[in-house]
Design a protein around this motif. Structure first.
Motif, PDB file in Angstrom:
ATOM      1  N   TRP A  94       0.995  -1.337   0.007  1.00 21.89           N
ATOM      2  CA  TRP A  94       0.041   0.138   0.006  1.00 21.89           C
ATOM      3  C   TRP A  94       0.999   1.308   0.039  1.00 21.89           C
ATOM      4  CZ3 TRP A  94      -1.460  -3.778   3.666  1.00 21.89           C
ATOM      5  CH2 TRP A  94      -2.522  -4.400   3.140  1.00 21.89           C
ATOM      6  N   PRO A  95       0.520   2.436  -0.554  1.00 28.65           N
ATOM      7  CA  PRO A  95       1.051   3.407  -0.665  1.00 28.65           C
ATOM      8  C   PRO A  95       0.844   4.135   0.850  1.00 28.65           C
ATOM      9  CG  PRO A  95      -0.905   3.831  -1.827  1.00 28.65           C
ATOM     10  CD  PRO A  95      -0.841   2.396  -1.716  1.00 28.65           C
ATOM     11  N   ILE A  96       2.113   5.229   0.977  1.00 27.45           N
ATOM     12  CA  ILE A  96       1.871   5.707   2.298  1.00 27.45           C
ATOM     13  C   ILE A  96       1.047   7.017   2.402  1.00 27.45           C
ATOM     14  CG2 ILE A  96       3.978   7.319   1.952  1.00 27.45           C
ATOM     15  CD1 ILE A  96       4.826   5.983   4.970  1.00 27.45           C
ATOM     16  N   GLY A  97       0.709   7.544   1.093  1.00 30.61           N
ATOM     17  CA  GLY A  97      -0.223   8.859   0.822  1.00 30.61           C
ATOM     18  C   GLY A  97      -1.318   8.937   1.639  1.00 30.61           C
ATOM     19  N   PRO A  98      -2.113   7.661   1.750  1.00 29.54           N
ATOM     20  CA  PRO A  98      -3.576   8.012   2.487  1.00 29.54           C
ATOM     21  C   PRO A  98      -3.143   7.876   3.812  1.00 29.54           C
ATOM     22  CG  PRO A  98      -3.582   6.388   0.613  1.00 29.54           C
ATOM     23  CD  PRO A  98      -2.124   6.798   0.572  1.00 29.54           C
ATOM     24  N   TRP A  99      -2.215   7.051   4.525  1.00 27.93           N
ATOM     25  CA  TRP A  99      -1.876   6.793   5.796  1.00 27.93           C
ATOM     26  C   TRP A  99      -1.444   8.579   6.347  1.00 27.93           C
ATOM     27  CZ3 TRP A  99       2.343   8.021   8.865  1.00 27.93           C
ATOM     28  CH2 TRP A  99       2.387   7.736  10.276  1.00 27.93           C
ATOM     29  N   LEU A 100      -0.544   9.135   5.396  1.00 26.17           N
ATOM     30  CA  LEU A 100      -0.296  10.484   5.838  1.00 26.17           C
ATOM     31  C   LEU A 100      -1.358  11.501   5.914  1.00 26.17           C
ATOM     32  CD1 LEU A 100       3.081  10.572   3.907  1.00 26.17           C
ATOM     33  CD2 LEU A 100       2.856  10.689   6.241  1.00 26.17           C
TER      34      LEU A 100
END
Length: 122
Positions: A46-52
């Motif tokens: 998973w990309p970290i963008g949504p978590w950030l």
């Protein structure tokens, strides 16, 4: 003798304590959830963008909730005293110590308004 200012003072204390309790518990849950999500992001594809993005939203909401509660408590509680105000301000920058100090501040202020509430109902 007009008890209206005292009643408003106690309502403000109760409101501040309630908001700080909400902050305390939601911060605890959010940190655990965000840590688990970060572990999943690091371990998976998973990309970290949504978590950030989620972390930024949680931080913004928690900041508003915290400052609403702490300003209300600091302005409405005479019994809190300078010592715990300074400890709260200093520990606010230390991640675990801030929750411990906040818990103590909540107990001090809660004791004040709950004690007055029971004394006024006699």
């Amino acid at each position: 003798m007009n008890d209206r200012p005292r009643a408003l003072h106690l309502k403000a204390c109760r409101f501040g304590v309630t908001v700080l309790k909400v902050f305390w518990w939601t911060t605890l849950v959010a940190v655990i959830a965000l840590a688990a999500a970060l572990a999943a992001v690091i371990a998976g594809p998973w990309p970290i963008g949504p978590w950030l993005g989620c972390t930024a939203v949680v931080a913004a909401v928690e900041t508003i909730v915290f400052w609403t509660g702490i300003v209300t408590v600091y302005l409405s509680s005479v019994q809190l005293g300078l010592k715990w105000r300074v400890i709260g301000a200093l520990c606010g920058w230390i991640p675990i110590a801030n929750l411990i100090a906040l818990r103590r501040i909540i107990r001090i202020v809660e004791r004040v308004w709950s004690g007055r509430r029971t004394a006024s109902s006699r």
